[in-house]
Design a protein around this motif. Structure first.
Motif, PDB file in Angstrom:
ATOM      1  N   GLU A  27       0.780  -1.186   0.004  1.00 17.13           N
ATOM      2  CA  GLU A  27       0.146  -0.002  -0.097  1.00 17.13           C
ATOM      3  C   GLU A  27       0.916   1.203   0.015  1.00 17.13           C
ATOM      4  O   GLU A  27       0.500   2.399  -0.408  1.00 17.13           O
ATOM      5  N   GLN A  28       1.833   1.290   0.690  1.00 18.67           N
ATOM      6  CA  GLN A  28       3.118   2.201   0.758  1.00 18.67           C
ATOM      7  C   GLN A  28       3.438   2.540  -0.638  1.00 18.67           C
ATOM      8  O   GLN A  28       3.755   3.804  -1.197  1.00 18.67           O
ATOM      9  N   ALA A  29       3.632   1.458  -1.200  1.00 16.29           N
ATOM     10  CA  ALA A  29       4.340   1.449  -2.733  1.00 16.29           C
ATOM     11  C   ALA A  29       3.310   2.342  -3.729  1.00 16.29           C
ATOM     12  O   ALA A  29       3.779   3.109  -4.469  1.00 16.29           O
ATOM     13  N   VAL A  30       1.894   2.088  -3.591  1.00 15.63           N
ATOM     14  CA  VAL A  30       0.952   2.523  -4.262  1.00 15.63           C
ATOM     15  C   VAL A  30       0.910   4.203  -3.773  1.00 15.63           C
ATOM     16  O   VAL A  30       1.088   5.146  -4.563  1.00 15.63           O
ATOM     17  N   ARG A  31       1.157   4.325  -2.754  1.00 12.70           N
ATOM     18  CA  ARG A  31       1.131   5.974  -2.404  1.00 12.70           C
ATOM     19  C   ARG A  31       2.305   6.717  -2.965  1.00 12.70           C
ATOM     20  O   ARG A  31       2.042   7.931  -3.445  1.00 12.70           O
ATOM     21  N   GLY A  45     -10.531  11.619  -2.188  1.00  8.57           N
ATOM     22  CA  GLY A  45     -10.798  10.680  -2.994  1.00  8.57           C
ATOM     23  C   GLY A  45      -9.498   9.368  -3.116  1.00  8.57           C
ATOM     24  O   GLY A  45      -9.793   8.316  -3.731  1.00  8.57           O
ATOM     25  N   LEU A  46      -8.318   9.528  -2.312  1.00  8.65           N
ATOM     26  CA  LEU A  46      -7.334   8.981  -2.606  1.00  8.65           C
ATOM     27  C   LEU A  46      -7.048   8.165  -1.245  1.00  8.65           C
ATOM     28  O   LEU A  46      -6.007   7.050  -1.330  1.00  8.65           O
ATOM     29  N   LEU A  47      -7.613   8.348  -0.551  1.00  7.87           N
ATOM     30  CA  LEU A  47      -7.348   7.906   1.037  1.00  7.87           C
ATOM     31  C   LEU A  47      -7.529   6.402   1.065  1.00  7.87           C
ATOM     32  O   LEU A  47      -6.595   5.674   1.548  1.00  7.87           O
ATOM     33  N   GLU A  48      -8.239   5.856   0.476  1.00  2.10           N
ATOM     34  CA  GLU A  48      -8.476   4.334   0.174  1.00  2.10           C
ATOM     35  C   GLU A  48      -7.918   3.798  -0.959  1.00  2.10           C
ATOM     36  O   GLU A  48      -8.121   2.422  -1.177  1.00  2.10           O
TER      37      GLU A  48
END
Length: 208
Positions: A27-31, A45-48
């Motif tokens: 998930e951190q890689a996606v962030r 809109g991007l929190l989840e």
């Protein structure tokens, strides 16, 4: 699916062990990618989004947890002596280009000449997904499907054709929307006898 994969199934083309990151690391890689693209990862809109992407990846790439041998291990011998071509065409599939990590989408056409048994028709769709739901090239995907059929069904011959549109060619680079890539492999009788290849193509061309 967060458990560490300590060894790769025999149908994967590598001898290295793969240690999977944790879900939190994924998930951190996606962030990181969102921020690199120029986004504010803290906006509503991007929190989840990182959680959603990780969950989607579990589905997109479930092929890494599947085994073609398990899919094809049950056959049926009570088929009245049938030994002619079995063809399942227009099997929809999607995969992801290993070079750009974007989808390619298309149809698979799979045929084989049975020896003394046949496999359930749905299994040809399932074995396609075993390999399609991994990072791939279309050429490699074609080869893996036909190898699985030969290894597990021992047919007198097999034929596989894939046709797909690659988003790495449609949405980026040359941006040639609608271009279709065809790949094919023939083994056994299909490779040795041109008339069997002709019959395969003829059946593919027949109207539904």
């Amino acid at each position: 699916m967060d458990a560490t994969i300590k060894s790769i199934r025999k149908d994967l083309p590598t001898t290295k062990s793969v240690v999977r990151p944790t879900r939190d690391e994924a998930e951190q890689a996606v962030r990181t990618l969102l921020a690199w693209a120029g986004e504010d990862v803290t906006r509503e809109g991007l929190l989840e989004t990182p959680k959603r992407v990780a969950k989607a990846y579990e589905e997109f790439f479930e092929g890494y947890t599947l085994d073609a041998e398990e899919v094809l291990n049950k056959t049926f011998r009570d088929v009245g002596g049938y030994d002619d071509m079995v063809l399942v065409k227009d099997i929809p599939f999607f995969s992801h280009c290993e070079h750009h990590m974007v989808p390619f989408v298309g149809k698979a056409h799979i045929a084989y000449l049975p020896t003394d048994a046949v496999v359930g028709l749905s299994k040809l769709g399932r074995v396609t997904d075993v390999f399609a739901k991994r990072f791939q090239t279309q050429e490699n995907l074609t080869q893996q499907i036909i190898d699985a059929i030969n290894d597990n069904l021992n047919p007198r011959g097999a034929a596989v054709m894939l046709e797909a549109e690659h988003m790495c060619m449609s949405l980026r680079g040359v941006k040639k929307h609608g271009a279709t890539t065809l790949t094919q492999r023939f083994t056994g009788v299909f490779a040795e006898e041109p008339k069997e290849q002709d019959r395969f193509f003829h059946l593919l061309a027949m109207q539904k």
